[in-house]
Design a protein around this motif. Structure first.
Motif, PDB file in Angstrom:
ATOM      1  N   ASN A 136       6.160 -39.187  29.563  1.00 23.79           N
ATOM      2  CA  ASN A 136       5.343 -39.634  30.694  1.00 23.79           C
ATOM      3  C   ASN A 136       5.455 -38.745  31.926  1.00 23.79           C
ATOM      4  N   HIS A 137       6.596 -38.088  32.109  1.00 24.79           N
ATOM      5  CA  HIS A 137       6.834 -37.279  33.302  1.00 24.79           C
ATOM      6  C   HIS A 137       7.592 -36.012  32.913  1.00 24.79           C
ATOM      7  N   LYS A 138       6.939 -35.128  32.227  1.00 22.98           N
ATOM      8  CA  LYS A 138       7.576 -33.932  31.669  1.00 22.98           C
ATOM      9  C   LYS A 138       8.264 -33.083  32.745  1.00 22.98           C
ATOM     10  N   TYR A 139       7.564 -32.804  33.829  1.00 20.08           N
ATOM     11  CA  TYR A 139       8.124 -31.946  34.876  1.00 20.08           C
ATOM     12  C   TYR A 139       9.426 -32.528  35.428  1.00 20.08           C
ATOM     13  N   TRP A 140       9.406 -33.817  35.810  1.00 15.15           N
ATOM     14  CA  TRP A 140      10.587 -34.433  36.397  1.00 15.15           C
ATOM     15  C   TRP A 140      11.695 -34.601  35.374  1.00 15.15           C
ATOM     16  N   ALA A 141      11.338 -34.871  34.142  1.00 13.76           N
ATOM     17  CA  ALA A 141      12.359 -34.995  33.093  1.00 13.76           C
ATOM     18  C   ALA A 141      13.065 -33.661  32.876  1.00 13.76           C
ATOM     19  N   ASP A 142      12.307 -32.573  32.854  1.00 14.25           N
ATOM     20  CA  ASP A 142      12.913 -31.255  32.685  1.00 14.25           C
ATOM     21  C   ASP A 142      13.831 -30.915  33.860  1.00 14.25           C
ATOM     22  N   ARG A 143      13.392 -31.227  35.062  1.00 10.96           N
ATOM     23  CA  ARG A 143      14.221 -30.950  36.239  1.00 10.96           C
ATOM     24  C   ARG A 143      15.493 -31.789  36.229  1.00 10.96           C
ATOM     25  N   MET A 144      15.348 -33.082  35.933  1.00 11.94           N
ATOM     26  CA  MET A 144      16.525 -33.948  35.900  1.00 11.94           C
ATOM     27  C   MET A 144      17.500 -33.506  34.817  1.00 11.94           C
ATOM     28  N   THR A 145      16.980 -33.147  33.655  1.00 13.14           N
ATOM     29  CA  THR A 145      17.829 -32.718  32.546  1.00 13.14           C
ATOM     30  C   THR A 145      18.572 -31.438  32.892  1.00 13.14           C
ATOM     31  N   SER A 146      17.884 -30.474  33.513  1.00 15.25           N
ATOM     32  CA  SER A 146      18.563 -29.211  33.841  1.00 15.25           C
ATOM     33  C   SER A 146      19.631 -29.419  34.908  1.00 15.25           C
ATOM     34  N   VAL A 147      19.339 -30.217  35.921  1.00 14.31           N
ATOM     35  CA  VAL A 147      20.338 -30.478  36.959  1.00 14.31           C
ATOM     36  C   VAL A 147      21.500 -31.273  36.388  1.00 14.31           C
ATOM     37  N   TRP A 148      21.177 -32.279  35.593  1.00 15.94           N
ATOM     38  CA  TRP A 148      22.222 -33.117  34.998  1.00 15.94           C
ATOM     39  C   TRP A 148      23.112 -32.288  34.070  1.00 15.94           C
ATOM     40  N   SER A 149      22.497 -31.428  33.262  1.00 16.47           N
ATOM     41  CA  SER A 149      23.265 -30.601  32.327  1.00 16.47           C
ATOM     42  C   SER A 149      24.165 -29.619  33.056  1.00 16.47           C
ATOM     43  N   SER A 150      23.719 -29.122  34.210  1.00 18.21           N
ATOM     44  CA  SER A 150      24.582 -28.204  34.954  1.00 18.21           C
ATOM     45  C   SER A 150      25.747 -28.952  35.605  1.00 18.21           C
ATOM     46  N   ALA A 151      25.521 -30.211  36.000  1.00 19.61           N
ATOM     47  CA  ALA A 151      26.604 -30.992  36.610  1.00 19.61           C
ATOM     48  C   ALA A 151      27.554 -31.554  35.563  1.00 19.61           C
ATOM     49  N   PHE A 152      27.000 -32.004  34.432  1.00 17.74           N
ATOM     50  CA  PHE A 152      27.794 -32.609  33.362  1.00 17.74           C
ATOM     51  C   PHE A 152      27.431 -31.928  32.039  1.00 17.74           C
ATOM     52  N   PRO A 153      28.011 -30.754  31.752  1.00 18.57           N
ATOM     53  CA  PRO A 153      27.650 -30.026  30.536  1.00 18.57           C
ATOM     54  C   PRO A 153      27.919 -30.831  29.273  1.00 18.57           C
ATOM     55  N   GLY A 154      26.982 -30.776  28.334  1.00 19.33           N
ATOM     56  CA  GLY A 154      27.134 -31.437  27.050  1.00 19.33           C
ATOM     57  C   GLY A 154      26.759 -32.904  27.042  1.00 19.33           C
ATOM     58  N   SER A 155      26.471 -33.480  28.189  1.00 10.81           N
ATOM     59  CA  SER A 155      26.173 -34.910  28.220  1.00 10.81           C
ATOM     60  C   SER A 155      24.791 -35.228  27.678  1.00 10.81           C
ATOM     61  N   GLN A 156      23.905 -34.278  27.634  1.00 13.08           N
ATOM     62  CA  GLN A 156      22.551 -34.515  27.130  1.00 13.08           C
ATOM     63  C   GLN A 156      22.473 -34.402  25.614  1.00 13.08           C
ATOM     64  N   ASP A 157      23.537 -33.958  24.973  1.00  7.07           N
ATOM     65  CA  ASP A 157      23.518 -33.766  23.530  1.00  7.07           C
ATOM     66  C   ASP A 157      23.912 -35.018  22.763  1.00  7.07           C
ATOM     67  N   ARG A 158      24.143 -36.129  23.413  1.00  5.18           N
ATOM     68  CA  ARG A 158      24.673 -37.319  22.757  1.00  5.18           C
ATOM     69  C   ARG A 158      23.607 -38.334  22.389  1.00  5.18           C
ATOM     70  N   ASN A 159      22.379 -37.977  22.380  1.00  5.86           N
ATOM     71  CA  ASN A 159      21.317 -38.927  22.046  1.00  5.86           C
ATOM     72  C   ASN A 159      20.983 -38.801  20.568  1.00  5.86           C
ATOM     73  N   ASP A 160      21.807 -39.420  19.729  1.00  3.66           N
ATOM     74  CA  ASP A 160      21.611 -39.293  18.280  1.00  3.66           C
ATOM     75  C   ASP A 160      20.927 -40.504  17.674  1.00  3.66           C
ATOM     76  N   GLY A 161      20.410 -41.417  18.477  1.00  6.85           N
ATOM     77  CA  GLY A 161      19.667 -42.558  17.949  1.00  6.85           C
ATOM     78  C   GLY A 161      20.525 -43.738  17.561  1.00  6.85           C
ATOM     79  N   HIS A 162      21.840 -43.662  17.721  1.00  7.59           N
ATOM     80  CA  HIS A 162      22.700 -44.787  17.362  1.00  7.59           C
ATOM     81  C   HIS A 162      22.812 -45.752  18.520  1.00  7.59           C
TER      82      HIS A 162
END
Length: 187
Positions: A136-162
């Motif tokens: 729904n919000h590609k631009y903001w999602a990409d920005r949030m993900t990049s900022v979040w990943s730089s602050a908390f590395p590896g935290s975005q890789d945990r979405n495995d559907g469980h």
């Protein structure tokens, strides 16, 4: 399980407060975002906004009191005339500032609480379903993900559907709806 995130889960999933608190803790543990629970950056920024709102309102209160007093007693006196609003008080500007500061802080606090709840809800929705946010919000999602990943590395890789809850037998895989995720079951 008593935390600020519980209110968001109550509103999103319609579960009880305790179930929602449990679900919020499980969500953050699963995503690796436990640091977010203790990170109070948003609260600090909003607290500064509350303080700033109080200071500005206090200064406006002092200016308004002087304006009313000077417009009521239009003389060329060297001394300040007695306050029209507060009477023969010793330190009228300080009293006006404190009164304005308190009113401004309360009003700003109410408004900032609404903003804080919106930020918490956005974070919960993003944590529960980042794919929907990205769709729904590609631009903001990409920005949030990049900022979040730089602050908390590896935290975005945990979405495995469980979906996790405290009960180890309650794990499901696949694309689930937001209601019922992480131990919260909607009513």
């Amino acid at each position: 399980y008593f935390n600020q995130w519980s209110y968001c889960f109550v509103g999103i999933n319609g579960t009880s407060y305790l179930e929602s608190g449990k679900a919020a803790v499980n969500l953050f543990k699963h995503r690796g975002w436990t640091a977010l629970i203790t990170d109070r950056l948003v609260s600090l920024v909003l607290a500064f906004g509350i303080f700033e709102g109080g200071v500005v309102t206090g200064l406006v209160a002092v200016a308004m009191e002087r304006l009313v007093t000077w417009s009521t007693y239009p003389t060329d006196q060297a001394d300040l005339p007695e306050s029209y609003v507060l009477g023969p008080l010793c330190n009228v500007p300080m009293a006006c500032f404190i009164f304005g500061f308190l009113i401004g802080s309360v009003v700003s606090g109410i408004m900032m609480n609404i903003v804080h709840g919106a930020v918490n809800t956005l974070i919960i929705c993003w944590a529960e379903s980042p794919e929907t946010f990205t769709d729904n919000h590609k631009y903001w999602a990409d920005r949030m993900t990049s900022v979040w990943s730089s602050a908390f590395p590896g935290s975005q890789d945990r979405n495995d559907g469980h979906v996790f809850s405290d009960d180890s037998t309650h794990t499901t895989s696949g694309n689930t709806s937001s209601s019922g995720r992480y131990g919260a079951i909607g009513t």
